[in-house]
Write a protein that holds these residues in place. Structure first.
Motif, PDB file in Angstrom:
ATOM      1  N   HIS A   1     -40.675  45.076  71.158  1.00  0.00           N
ATOM      2  CA  HIS A   1     -40.029  45.232  69.788  1.00  0.00           C
ATOM      3  C   HIS A   1     -38.653  45.398  69.832  1.00  0.00           C
ATOM      4  O   HIS A   1     -37.993  45.318  71.025  1.00  0.00           O
ATOM      5  CB  HIS A   1     -40.533  46.789  69.555  1.00  0.00           C
TER       6      HIS A   1
ATOM      7  N   HIS B   1     -35.285  47.266  68.374  1.00  0.00           N
ATOM      8  CA  HIS B   1     -34.803  48.851  67.906  1.00  0.00           C
ATOM      9  C   HIS B   1     -34.428  48.465  66.657  1.00  0.00           C
ATOM     10  O   HIS B   1     -33.817  47.722  66.216  1.00  0.00           O
ATOM     11  CB  HIS B   1     -33.661  49.434  68.926  1.00  0.00           C
TER      12      HIS B   1
ATOM     13  N   GLU C   1     -31.232  50.352  75.956  1.00  0.00           N
ATOM     14  CA  GLU C   1     -32.074  51.419  76.516  1.00  0.00           C
ATOM     15  C   GLU C   1     -31.967  50.900  78.088  1.00  0.00           C
ATOM     16  O   GLU C   1     -31.776  49.766  78.630  1.00  0.00           O
ATOM     17  CB  GLU C   1     -33.732  50.775  76.072  1.00  0.00           C
TER      18      GLU C   1
ATOM     19  N   TYR D   1     -34.554  50.400  81.573  1.00  0.00           N
ATOM     20  CA  TYR D   1     -35.686  50.396  82.136  1.00  0.00           C
ATOM     21  C   TYR D   1     -35.835  50.646  83.615  1.00  0.00           C
ATOM     22  O   TYR D   1     -34.981  49.683  84.204  1.00  0.00           O
ATOM     23  CB  TYR D   1     -36.543  49.192  81.658  1.00  0.00           C
TER      24      TYR D   1
ATOM     25  N   HIS E   1     -37.295  43.506  73.464  1.00  0.00           N
ATOM     26  CA  HIS E   1     -37.684  43.759  74.911  1.00  0.00           C
ATOM     27  C   HIS E   1     -39.403  43.753  75.305  1.00  0.00           C
ATOM     28  O   HIS E   1     -39.957  44.664  74.389  1.00  0.00           O
ATOM     29  CB  HIS E   1     -37.054  44.866  75.786  1.00  0.00           C
TER      30      HIS E   1
ATOM     31  N   HIS F   1     -38.410  51.788  66.198  1.00  0.00           N
ATOM     32  CA  HIS F   1     -39.117  50.617  66.871  1.00  0.00           C
ATOM     33  C   HIS F   1     -39.333  49.796  65.802  1.00  0.00           C
ATOM     34  O   HIS F   1     -39.845  50.225  64.768  1.00  0.00           O
ATOM     35  CB  HIS F   1     -40.413  50.952  67.719  1.00  0.00           C
TER      36      HIS F   1
HETATM   37 ZN    ZN Z   1     -37.437  50.088  73.289  1.00  0.00          ZN
END
Ligand code: ZN
Ligand code: PAN
Length: 193
Positions: free
Chosen positions: A93, A95, A102, A104, A141, A163
């Motif tokens: 998705h 943002h 973000e 990860y 991502h 999202h």
């Molecule tokens: Zn995300």
């Protein structure tokens, strides 16, 4: 300023073997049928769904919302597997808020983080246990599990990020990861040819 209940520090406990944490606020499951439009081999999607519609991944959430902040935690556990020759992956998705990044953190398994901008810039990061990636604002991502065990990653982001799935549902990512001669191989997405 007087503190409210939600303004006090809080911790959750991560279980590295299971790839989950407790307590959790909620969890979401996505099966092959939920990702039907994401895999390139539509015949394989149909037969996999008919054969039992297996679980592809689960997301476990905790929102650390306070009176003045909205930091959130999400852990995703992607099962190993393929639909046709294409490895299991998250939907992916953008943002909704254009200024929201973000982090990860891959804590288990191996695979790739695929990222792409609206302008068509594409970047893939190879992931092994311990890789931490920064996803800048405005990059879609998706994570692909190319290994033989579950791939687990921890995400931190602001709830304000939101999202948007529509663009990825319609166009996918520039490249897909398929198994060729037993190895993960990038191929151009059919929808972009
Ligand atoms: Zn995300
Ligand atoms: C993650 C993702 C999670 C599942 O928490 O939402 O890994 O992927 P999809 O949302 O693409 O199904 C995140 O990126 N939050 O912003």
């Amino acid at each position: 300023m007087a503190l409210k209940n939600e303004d006090y520090p809080i911790s959750v406990q991560f279980d590295f073997d299971a790839g989950t944490f407790a307590p959790q606020e909620k969890s979401v499951e996505r099966k092959v049928s939920d990702l039907a439009m994401m895999f390139h081999d539509t015949t394989a999607v149909e037969s996999t769904v008919k054969a039992g519609d297996p679980l592809v991944y689960e997301i476990f959430y905790y929102g650390f919302k306070t009176s003045v902040s909205d930091m959130a935690l999400g852990t995703t556990r992607i099962q190993p597997g393929k639909v046709g020759d294409e490895y299991y992956m998250t939907k992916g998705h953008f943002h909704e808020a254009y200024d929201q990044p973000e982090i990860y953190f891959c804590v288990k398994g191996e695979g790739y983080l695929l990222m792409e901008t609206h302008e068509g810039e594409f970047q893939a990061e190879k992931w092994t246990r311990g890789t931490i990636s920064h996803i800048p604002p405005m990059w879609a991502h998706r994570v692909v599990n190319t290994g033989s065990e579950p791939l687990v990653f921890v995400a931190t982001y602001h709830l304000a990020a939101g999202h948007i799935y529509k663009d990825v549902e319609e166009k996918g990512f520039l490249k897909c990861l398929v198994e060729k001669d037993g190895k993960p191989t990038f191929v151009l997405n059919d929808k972009r040819k």
